[in-house]
Scaffold this active site. Structure first.
Site, PDB file in Angstrom:
ATOM      1  N   GLU A   1      -7.259   0.602  -1.621  1.00 16.81           N
ATOM      2  CA  GLU A   1      -7.968   1.361  -0.586  1.00 16.81           C
ATOM      3  C   GLU A   1      -9.317   1.903  -1.067  1.00 16.81           C
ATOM      4  O   GLU A   1      -9.576   3.109  -1.041  1.00 16.81           O
ATOM      5  CB  GLU A   1      -7.058   2.469  -0.058  1.00 16.81           C
ATOM      6  CG  GLU A   1      -5.787   1.907   0.548  1.00 16.81           C
ATOM      7  CD  GLU A   1      -4.771   2.956   0.970  1.00 16.81           C
ATOM      8  OE1 GLU A   1      -5.129   4.141   1.079  1.00 16.81           O
ATOM      9  OE2 GLU A   1      -3.603   2.591   1.146  1.00 16.81           O
TER      10      GLU A   1
ATOM     11  N   ASN B   1      -6.449  -4.195  -2.683  1.00 19.57           N
ATOM     12  CA  ASN B   1      -5.544  -3.992  -1.563  1.00 19.57           C
ATOM     13  C   ASN B   1      -6.167  -2.982  -0.599  1.00 19.57           C
ATOM     14  O   ASN B   1      -6.693  -1.946  -1.030  1.00 19.57           O
ATOM     15  CB  ASN B   1      -4.207  -3.454  -2.120  1.00 19.57           C
ATOM     16  CG  ASN B   1      -3.074  -3.484  -1.129  1.00 19.57           C
ATOM     17  OD1 ASN B   1      -2.823  -4.502  -0.490  1.00 19.57           O
ATOM     18  ND2 ASN B   1      -2.375  -2.371  -0.979  1.00 19.57           N
TER      19      ASN B   1
ATOM     20  N   HIS C   1      -0.225  -2.299   8.189  1.00 20.64           N
ATOM     21  CA  HIS C   1       0.577  -1.241   8.829  1.00 20.64           C
ATOM     22  C   HIS C   1       0.144  -1.231  10.293  1.00 20.64           C
ATOM     23  O   HIS C   1      -0.866  -0.625  10.658  1.00 20.64           O
ATOM     24  CB  HIS C   1       0.307   0.117   8.175  1.00 20.64           C
ATOM     25  CG  HIS C   1       0.829   0.262   6.774  1.00 20.64           C
ATOM     26  ND1 HIS C   1       2.172   0.296   6.477  1.00 20.64           N
ATOM     27  CD2 HIS C   1       0.176   0.396   5.599  1.00 20.64           C
ATOM     28  CE1 HIS C   1       2.334   0.447   5.171  1.00 20.64           C
ATOM     29  NE2 HIS C   1       1.142   0.497   4.607  1.00 20.64           N
TER      30      HIS C   1
ATOM     31  N   GLU D   1       2.048  -4.767   3.053  1.00 19.41           N
ATOM     32  CA  GLU D   1       2.802  -3.545   3.377  1.00 19.41           C
ATOM     33  C   GLU D   1       3.197  -3.505   4.860  1.00 19.41           C
ATOM     34  O   GLU D   1       3.122  -2.495   5.518  1.00 19.41           O
ATOM     35  CB  GLU D   1       1.984  -2.301   3.005  1.00 19.41           C
ATOM     36  CG  GLU D   1       1.556  -2.255   1.550  1.00 19.41           C
ATOM     37  CD  GLU D   1       0.815  -0.978   1.184  1.00 19.41           C
ATOM     38  OE1 GLU D   1       0.821  -0.024   1.979  1.00 19.41           O
ATOM     39  OE2 GLU D   1       0.206  -0.944   0.097  1.00 19.41           O
TER      40      GLU D   1
ATOM     41  N   ASP E   1       4.633  -3.087   8.369  1.00 24.03           N
ATOM     42  CA  ASP E   1       5.653  -2.392   9.160  1.00 24.03           C
ATOM     43  C   ASP E   1       5.075  -2.224  10.575  1.00 24.03           C
ATOM     44  O   ASP E   1       3.869  -2.177  10.760  1.00 24.03           O
ATOM     45  CB  ASP E   1       6.114  -1.061   8.566  1.00 24.03           C
ATOM     46  CG  ASP E   1       4.991  -0.157   8.069  1.00 24.03           C
ATOM     47  OD1 ASP E   1       5.241   0.639   7.149  1.00 24.03           O
ATOM     48  OD2 ASP E   1       3.852  -0.261   8.599  1.00 24.03           O
TER      49      ASP E   1
HETATM   50  O1  G3I Z   1       9.690  12.232  -5.396  1.00 23.35           O
HETATM   51  C1  G3I Z   1       9.193  13.457  -4.840  1.00 23.35           C
HETATM   52  C2  G3I Z   1      10.318  14.454  -4.712  1.00 23.35           C
HETATM   53  O2  G3I Z   1      10.809  14.796  -6.030  1.00 23.35           O
HETATM   54  C3  G3I Z   1       9.822  15.718  -4.008  1.00 23.35           C
HETATM   55  O3  G3I Z   1      10.876  16.624  -3.827  1.00 23.35           O
HETATM   56  C4  G3I Z   1       9.215  15.307  -2.651  1.00 23.35           C
HETATM   57  C5  G3I Z   1       8.668  16.485  -1.886  1.00 23.35           C
HETATM   58  O4  G3I Z   1       7.488  16.899  -2.528  1.00 23.35           O
HETATM   59  O5  G3I Z   1       8.139  14.375  -2.856  1.00 23.35           O
HETATM   60  C6  G3I Z   1       8.604  13.176  -3.465  1.00 23.35           C
HETATM   61  O6  G3I Z   1       7.511  12.316  -3.646  1.00 23.35           O
HETATM   62  C7  G3I Z   1       7.056  11.713  -2.436  1.00 23.35           C
HETATM   63  C8  G3I Z   1       7.089  10.203  -2.623  1.00 23.35           C
HETATM   64  O7  G3I Z   1       6.540   9.532  -1.475  1.00 23.35           O
HETATM   65  C9  G3I Z   1       8.490   9.687  -2.853  1.00 23.35           C
HETATM   66  O8  G3I Z   1       9.258   9.952  -1.692  1.00 23.35           O
HETATM   67  C10 G3I Z   1       5.633  12.165  -2.187  1.00 23.35           C
HETATM   68  O9  G3I Z   1       5.622  13.542  -1.866  1.00 23.35           O
HETATM   69  C11 G3I Z   1       5.046  11.371  -1.028  1.00 23.35           C
HETATM   70  O10 G3I Z   1       3.651  11.661  -0.890  1.00 23.35           O
HETATM   71  C12 G3I Z   1       5.168   9.888  -1.295  1.00 23.35           C
HETATM   72  O11 G3I Z   1       4.687   9.183  -0.168  1.00 23.35           O
HETATM   73  C13 G3I Z   1       4.351   7.816  -0.426  1.00 23.35           C
HETATM   74  C14 G3I Z   1       2.856   7.629  -0.103  1.00 23.35           C
HETATM   75  O12 G3I Z   1       2.498   6.244  -0.240  1.00 23.35           O
HETATM   76  C15 G3I Z   1       1.995   8.411  -1.087  1.00 23.35           C
HETATM   77  O13 G3I Z   1       2.202   7.927  -2.392  1.00 23.35           O
HETATM   78  C16 G3I Z   1       5.212   6.935   0.489  1.00 23.35           C
HETATM   79  O14 G3I Z   1       6.573   6.998   0.081  1.00 23.35           O
HETATM   80  C17 G3I Z   1       4.711   5.495   0.420  1.00 23.35           C
HETATM   81  O15 G3I Z   1       5.393   4.681   1.384  1.00 23.35           O
HETATM   82  C18 G3I Z   1       3.206   5.431   0.710  1.00 23.35           C
HETATM   83  O16 G3I Z   1       2.798   4.108   0.547  1.00 23.35           O
HETATM   84  C19 G3I Z   1       1.383   3.870   0.719  1.00 23.35           C
HETATM   85  C20 G3I Z   1       0.981   2.766  -0.221  1.00 23.35           C
HETATM   86  O17 G3I Z   1       1.282   3.154  -1.544  1.00 23.35           O
HETATM   87  C21 G3I Z   1      -0.496   2.429  -0.047  1.00 23.35           C
HETATM   88  N1  G3I Z   1      -0.781   2.057   1.327  1.00 23.35           N
HETATM   89  C22 G3I Z   1      -0.397   3.083   2.301  1.00 23.35           C
HETATM   90  C23 G3I Z   1       1.086   3.414   2.165  1.00 23.35           C
HETATM   91  C24 G3I Z   1       1.473   4.470   3.166  1.00 23.35           C
HETATM   92  O18 G3I Z   1       0.808   5.677   2.869  1.00 23.35           O
END
Ligand code: G3I
Length: 389
Positions: free
Chosen positions: A173, A215, A251, A281, A283
């Site tokens: 991004e 990406n 997406h 990615e 969905d």
């Molecule tokens: O693991 C922690 C957990 O310990 C904690 O209690 C909780 C609450 O703070 O957070 C958890 O981490 C979260 C993580 O996902 C795992 O669930 C993060 O807060 C959360 O921000 C994270 O979101 C991910 C997001 O990227 C940001 O990294 C999503 O799962 C993931 O699907 C999303 O994927 C991105 C791609 O990498 C790039 N393209 C866009 C896509 C959607 O945003």
């Protein structure tokens, strides 16, 4: 974030020169895989079996806890040939503090892929969005210091997985989420022009066998973003960045579109640059409740998959998760929930979208087996016509 211990790594000064100055198991038979796949009877096949015959990868994302024994892991290993760690290899996971690295989640996901003979799309070394950049990195405003930290991160993480992963999302991004300009990122703000090409070169040096990808999000529907991304990739190639492929996240905002001809052309705009292209990615959210939306969703999945199959050089289709139960979209706060965006429902039952993806892959296999039309001109032998879906 895993609970495992952290590993301390000294600042690798030489890495900065490398990056910015001077210049790297018997696979288990997927559980439950159909014994003999007959594409004329798609129900006898898995997605993975059909994609394998087409010479493309069908992938899904997973978290470390999702590859532990259970229905997620079973479905993942049976149906998919490529695995993208959803969060395990992001900077905030692997390098949460200066010189501190945590590979427990990454090792778990990569290890699962190796055991199940899946390829790994490692995601992502540098995510040029401040929202997902650790605070300690965002606090650095000296170009040389930030260059050292980026070099250490890239060389340490890519070096650890050299020989274990087949491709990296080196940069994720680089453009604004809903726009066409460069994204709001400390890396763009602080590092010298040309930093992105330098990072690609550093990864090539530390893992010469991995494909290097860039990406991007929203190029399939944000006005002007596709054109901006093509221009950026061209500029990076002209600057000597060793890029092998372009990932388009796809997406989708709804079940509308994409137009197969127009989206296929977007894919060709990248293969025309001599690069591979992949849907990374995928969905497709739908409104809560009711079955009609599931059928519309299935047709939208067909259009996306058919667009990729129509383009030689489109080598992968990855969905952003296996089951609706774990989709990131339900926590996004944009769509009414449950968004039900994936191929399997909360109980890992195949949805109409899965059936449609399997059907379009099976049709492509049958078309390929049939070869070119019998009335084809008797000129030089050409490849089977690209599948048009
Ligand atoms: O693991 C922690 C957990 O310990 C904690 O209690 C909780 C609450 O703070 O957070 C958890 O981490 C979260 C993580 O996902 C795992 O669930 C993060 O807060 C959360 O921000 C994270 O979101 C991910 C997001 O990227 C940001 O990294 C999503 O799962 C993931 O699907 C999303 O994927 C991105 C791609 O990498 C790039 N393209 C866009 C896509 C959607 O945003």
């Amino acid at each position: 974030m895993s609970s495992g211990g952290f590993r301390r790594v000294g600042v690798v000064g030489v890495a900065a020169a490398l990056v910015f100055g001077v210049v790297g198991a018997v696979p288990l038979r997927p559980a439950g895989a159909a014994v003999v796949c007959d594409p004329a009877v798609p129900e006898t096949c898995t997605l993975r079996q059909l994609a394998d015959e087409l010479g493309i990868r069908i992938g899904a994302s997973a978290e470390a806890d999702e590859v532990e024994p259970g229905p997620y892991a079973d479905t993942l290993g049976r149906e998919f040939s490529s695995l993208t760690p959803e969060n395990a290899l992001k900077w905030y996971t692997t390098n949460p503090a200066p010189g501190v690295f945590d590979f427990d989640d990454g090792d778990a996901v990569v290890g699962f892929a190796t055991t199940n003979a899946m390829e790994v799309r490692a995601h992502t070394l540098v995510w040029t969005q401040d929202t997902y950049t650790p605070d300690w990195v965002k606090a650095v405003n000296d170009p040389d210091e930030l260059a050292q930290w980026v070099a250490q991160h890239v060389v340490t993480v890519a070096g650890r997985y050299a020989g274990q992963v087949q491709r990296w999302d080196v940069i994720n991004e680089p453009l604004a989420t809903a726009g066409t300009a460069l994204s709001d990122s400390v890396f763009h703000r602080v590092l010298p022009p040309g930093w992105m090409a330098s990072v690609f070169s550093a990864v090539r040096a530390v893992d010469p066998d991995a494909e290097l990808w860039i990406n991007e999000y929203g190029t399939d529907w944000v006005p002007g973003k596709h054109e901006a991304f093509v221009a950026l990739v061209r500029d990076l190639l002209a600057a000597g960045a060793p890029i092998d492929g372009v990932g388009l996240q796809v997406h989708r905002p709804s079940v509308d579109g994409p137009d197969v001809a127009a989206f296929s052309q977007q894919l060709r705009d990248f293969t025309d640059l001599g690069l591979e292209v992949a849907i990374t990615e995928l969905d497709i959210p739908i409104p809560p409740g009711g079955d009609a939306a599931l059928l519309d969703q299935a047709q939208a999945y067909r259009r996306v998959v058919a667009s990729c199959l129509a383009v030689p050089g489109c080598t992968e289709i990855t969905v952003w998760g296996v089951t609706d139960a774990n989709t990131w979209l339900d926590g996004l706060g944009v769509f009414p929930t449950p968004t039900r965006p994936l191929l399997f429902d909360d109980g890992f039952a195949a949805k109409p979208a899965y059936d449609e993806v399997r059907a379009v892959l099976a049709e492509a296999v049958l078309a390929r087996r049939a070869g070119p039309p019998v009335d084809a001109p008797t000129g030089p032998v050409t490849a089977a016509p690209a599948f048009t879906g």
